[in-house]
Scaffold this motif. Structure first.
Motif, PDB file in Angstrom:
ATOM      1  N   SER A  58       5.453  -1.893  -2.479  1.00  0.00           N
ATOM      2  CA  SER A  58       5.427  -3.139  -1.728  1.00  0.00           C
ATOM      3  C   SER A  58       6.828  -3.670  -1.440  1.00  0.00           C
ATOM      4  O   SER A  58       7.110  -4.162  -0.347  1.00  0.00           O
ATOM      5  CB  SER A  58       4.617  -4.185  -2.504  1.00  0.00           C
ATOM      6  N   GLU A  59       7.725  -3.548  -2.422  1.00  0.00           N
ATOM      7  CA  GLU A  59       9.060  -4.123  -2.259  1.00  0.00           C
ATOM      8  C   GLU A  59      10.042  -3.209  -1.539  1.00  0.00           C
ATOM      9  O   GLU A  59      11.053  -3.679  -1.019  1.00  0.00           O
ATOM     10  CB  GLU A  59       9.632  -4.482  -3.633  1.00  0.00           C
ATOM     11  N   HIS A  60       9.745  -1.917  -1.500  1.00  0.00           N
ATOM     12  CA  HIS A  60      10.739  -0.986  -0.965  1.00  0.00           C
ATOM     13  C   HIS A  60      10.257  -0.140   0.211  1.00  0.00           C
ATOM     14  O   HIS A  60      11.011   0.680   0.719  1.00  0.00           O
ATOM     15  CB  HIS A  60      11.226  -0.048  -2.072  1.00  0.00           C
ATOM     16  N   SER A  61       9.021  -0.353   0.658  1.00  0.00           N
ATOM     17  CA  SER A  61       8.507   0.482   1.742  1.00  0.00           C
ATOM     18  C   SER A  61       8.151  -0.292   2.994  1.00  0.00           C
ATOM     19  O   SER A  61       7.481   0.227   3.866  1.00  0.00           O
ATOM     20  CB  SER A  61       7.275   1.269   1.264  1.00  0.00           C
ATOM     21  N   GLY A  62       8.531  -1.539   3.087  1.00  0.00           N
ATOM     22  CA  GLY A  62       8.307  -2.267   4.329  1.00  0.00           C
ATOM     23  C   GLY A  62       6.963  -2.966   4.401  1.00  0.00           C
ATOM     24  O   GLY A  62       6.256  -3.146   3.415  1.00  0.00           O
ATOM     25  N   ARG A  97      -5.165  -1.860 -12.655  1.00  0.00           N
ATOM     26  CA  ARG A  97      -5.907  -3.044 -12.223  1.00  0.00           C
ATOM     27  C   ARG A  97      -5.541  -3.367 -10.780  1.00  0.00           C
ATOM     28  O   ARG A  97      -4.524  -2.918 -10.265  1.00  0.00           O
ATOM     29  CB  ARG A  97      -5.588  -4.243 -13.118  1.00  0.00           C
ATOM     30  N   GLY A  98      -6.384  -4.157 -10.156  1.00  0.00           N
ATOM     31  CA  GLY A  98      -6.099  -4.592  -8.793  1.00  0.00           C
ATOM     32  C   GLY A  98      -5.158  -5.774  -8.793  1.00  0.00           C
ATOM     33  O   GLY A  98      -5.340  -6.721  -9.561  1.00  0.00           O
ATOM     34  N   THR A  99      -4.133  -5.737  -7.972  1.00  0.00           N
ATOM     35  CA  THR A  99      -3.183  -6.835  -7.816  1.00  0.00           C
ATOM     36  C   THR A  99      -3.253  -7.339  -6.377  1.00  0.00           C
ATOM     37  O   THR A  99      -3.801  -6.652  -5.497  1.00  0.00           O
ATOM     38  CB  THR A  99      -1.750  -6.370  -8.116  1.00  0.00           C
ATOM     39  N   PRO A 100      -2.704  -8.535  -6.108  1.00  0.00           N
ATOM     40  CA  PRO A 100      -2.688  -9.000  -4.715  1.00  0.00           C
ATOM     41  C   PRO A 100      -2.006  -8.020  -3.774  1.00  0.00           C
ATOM     42  O   PRO A 100      -2.475  -7.795  -2.653  1.00  0.00           O
ATOM     43  CB  PRO A 100      -1.911 -10.324  -4.808  1.00  0.00           C
ATOM     44  N   GLU A 101      -0.897  -7.394  -4.230  1.00  0.00           N
ATOM     45  CA  GLU A 101      -0.213  -6.408  -3.382  1.00  0.00           C
ATOM     46  C   GLU A 101      -1.115  -5.206  -3.111  1.00  0.00           C
ATOM     47  O   GLU A 101      -1.144  -4.679  -1.998  1.00  0.00           O
ATOM     48  CB  GLU A 101       1.078  -5.922  -4.053  1.00  0.00           C
ATOM     49  N   ALA A 102      -1.849  -4.786  -4.133  1.00  0.00           N
ATOM     50  CA  ALA A 102      -2.728  -3.628  -3.966  1.00  0.00           C
ATOM     51  C   ALA A 102      -3.837  -3.935  -2.974  1.00  0.00           C
ATOM     52  O   ALA A 102      -4.118  -3.137  -2.065  1.00  0.00           O
ATOM     53  CB  ALA A 102      -3.315  -3.223  -5.317  1.00  0.00           C
ATOM     54  N   ARG A 103      -4.470  -5.089  -3.121  1.00  0.00           N
ATOM     55  CA  ARG A 103      -5.583  -5.418  -2.222  1.00  0.00           C
ATOM     56  C   ARG A 103      -5.107  -5.623  -0.795  1.00  0.00           C
ATOM     57  O   ARG A 103      -5.804  -5.269   0.167  1.00  0.00           O
ATOM     58  CB  ARG A 103      -6.329  -6.643  -2.747  1.00  0.00           C
ATOM     59  N   GLU A 104      -3.907  -6.164  -0.619  1.00  0.00           N
ATOM     60  CA  GLU A 104      -3.361  -6.326   0.719  1.00  0.00           C
ATOM     61  C   GLU A 104      -3.072  -4.973   1.355  1.00  0.00           C
ATOM     62  O   GLU A 104      -3.388  -4.742   2.535  1.00  0.00           O
ATOM     63  CB  GLU A 104      -2.074  -7.161   0.669  1.00  0.00           C
ATOM     64  N   ALA A 105      -2.501  -4.072   0.584  1.00  0.00           N
ATOM     65  CA  ALA A 105      -2.204  -2.741   1.107  1.00  0.00           C
ATOM     66  C   ALA A 105      -3.485  -1.999   1.462  1.00  0.00           C
ATOM     67  O   ALA A 105      -3.550  -1.303   2.488  1.00  0.00           O
ATOM     68  CB  ALA A 105      -1.399  -1.944   0.074  1.00  0.00           C
ATOM     69  N   VAL A 106      -4.509  -2.151   0.650  1.00  0.00           N
ATOM     70  CA  VAL A 106      -5.784  -1.490   0.919  1.00  0.00           C
ATOM     71  C   VAL A 106      -6.413  -2.035   2.196  1.00  0.00           C
ATOM     72  O   VAL A 106      -6.935  -1.260   3.010  1.00  0.00           O
ATOM     73  CB  VAL A 106      -6.734  -1.663  -0.282  1.00  0.00           C
ATOM     74  N   ARG A 107      -6.378  -3.344   2.375  1.00  0.00           N
ATOM     75  CA  ARG A 107      -6.928  -3.923   3.613  1.00  0.00           C
ATOM     76  C   ARG A 107      -6.203  -3.378   4.833  1.00  0.00           C
ATOM     77  O   ARG A 107      -6.826  -3.080   5.856  1.00  0.00           O
ATOM     78  CB  ARG A 107      -6.827  -5.446   3.577  1.00  0.00           C
ATOM     79  N   TYR A 108      -4.899  -3.263   4.734  1.00  0.00           N
ATOM     80  CA  TYR A 108      -4.114  -2.741   5.854  1.00  0.00           C
ATOM     81  C   TYR A 108      -4.492  -1.294   6.145  1.00  0.00           C
ATOM     82  O   TYR A 108      -4.685  -0.906   7.303  1.00  0.00           O
ATOM     83  CB  TYR A 108      -2.620  -2.846   5.508  1.00  0.00           C
ATOM     84  N   LEU A 109      -4.609  -0.489   5.113  1.00  0.00           N
ATOM     85  CA  LEU A 109      -4.934   0.926   5.290  1.00  0.00           C
ATOM     86  C   LEU A 109      -6.340   1.106   5.849  1.00  0.00           C
ATOM     87  O   LEU A 109      -6.564   1.946   6.729  1.00  0.00           O
ATOM     88  CB  LEU A 109      -4.813   1.646   3.947  1.00  0.00           C
ATOM     89  N   LEU A 110      -7.289   0.306   5.376  1.00  0.00           N
ATOM     90  CA  LEU A 110      -8.680   0.496   5.753  1.00  0.00           C
ATOM     91  C   LEU A 110      -9.036  -0.140   7.093  1.00  0.00           C
ATOM     92  O   LEU A 110      -9.769   0.451   7.886  1.00  0.00           O
ATOM     93  CB  LEU A 110      -9.598  -0.082   4.671  1.00  0.00           C
ATOM     94  N   PHE A 111      -8.487  -1.326   7.346  1.00  0.00           N
ATOM     95  CA  PHE A 111      -8.987  -2.098   8.481  1.00  0.00           C
ATOM     96  C   PHE A 111      -7.999  -2.279   9.625  1.00  0.00           C
ATOM     97  O   PHE A 111      -8.365  -2.821  10.670  1.00  0.00           O
ATOM     98  CB  PHE A 111      -9.450  -3.481   7.995  1.00  0.00           C
TER      99      PHE A 111
END
Length: 291
Positions: free
Chosen positions: A74-78, A203-217
């Motif tokens: 999240s912090e280093h990949s844009g 565990r799921g973190t806010p960064e993880a769930r945001e990245a997943v939403r971006y990838l999926l939707f």
């Protein structure tokens, strides 16, 4: 129909392999010389199959569950963790190390290690992380190996037997060691043990769930390719362990995943496999089928 299948296959290949995918593929496969692995080895069979499209998405979903690994991305990949960029870079790295000239493969490993050495940061609790940390490297490694192997077992053209699966894990471990992974699993049984050992940290973190939403939707794909991509996503989600769904806010429909999703996933992977096959080989296969 043929044109539609080609366009869909090309669109999805472009997103997974990146804009230079075709050019890189020609260089990877075309340069004569020694390779790390034989062309008929288990790693070549898995990494050369269209099931990797499902495995790659599943690997990204699974990897987000480690808070430190996800924080680094999240912090280093844009933007949104640059999930598509990671998928393209992983695709290229796998192709080079599996099929490329030995010198190119080593250069790819060295480049990744230099990048990892520069990635450091701080977690919300004040602790630090480093992408070169062998513990994090091992998590990324086992998540990828498990995802690629499971996708190939489920959707591969010729799934491996037990000996082949163990060979695959052992061969990928060779690449993992070069990347700095300490004590990578070398059998499927050891792979299961390694994944289980990480479970308390995931565990799921806010960064993880945001990245997943971006990838999926929010796939950056042309409209005609979004439906097939949705099928690949559903197939990847269907291979995620049940306990991960609530952490990443993923649906869990066990009956549908074993029936409808499995059938559609097989069709989508088969379409990509067909689109990736050179026209001359398609014609030869068709002629053999008619004879």
């Amino acid at each position: 129909m043929t044109t539609v299948r080609e366009r869909l296959g090309e669109a999805l290949f472009l997103r997974v392999a990146g804009p230079d995918g075709a050019k890189q593929a020609a260089r990877i496969h075309g340069r004569p010389g020694p390779r790390w692995f034989e062309p008929d080895s288990a790693i070549a069979r898995v990494h050369g199959d269209a099931s990797m499209f499902v495995g790659g998405i599943r690997a990204l979903l699974l990897q987000t569950l480690h808070p430190a690994a996800m924080r680094a991305v999240s912090e280093h990949s844009g933007f949104r963790g640059d999930m598509w960029g990671r998928l393209a870079r992983t695709s290229t790295f796998l192709a080079v190390t599996t099929f490329g000239h030995a010198d190119d493969a080593q250069q790819a490993v060295d480049a990744v290690r230099r990048i990892h050495d520069r990635i450091t940061g701080t977690m919300p609790d004040g602790s630090t992380y480093a992408a070169s940390d062998p513990h994090l490297l091992r998590w990324v490694h086992v998540a990828e190996v498990d995802s690629f192997l499971l996708a190939h077992t489920t959707y591969g053209a010729e799934p491996l037997d037990q000996a082949g699966r163990d060979e695959y894990v052992a061969q990928v471990a060779e690449v993992g060691r070069r990347l700095g992974v300490v004590d990578p699993p070398t059998t499927e049984a050891e792979l299961r043990e390694a994944l289980a050992a990480y479970r308390p940290e995931l565990r799921g973190t806010p960064e993880a769930r945001e990245a997943v939403r971006y990838l999926l939707f929010k796939p950056p794909l042309p409209l005609p390719a979004r439906a097939p991509y949705g099928v690949l996503v559903a197939a990847a989600v269907g291979l995620m362990p049940a306990w991960t769904r609530r952490h990443l806010l993923l649906p869990w429909l066990p009956v549908s995943e074993r029936t409808v999703v499995r059938v559609l996933g097989s069709f989508a992977v088969g379409t990509i496999r067909w689109a990736m096959t050179p026209p001359s080989q398609r014609a030869s296969a068709a002629a053999s089928g008619d004879s």
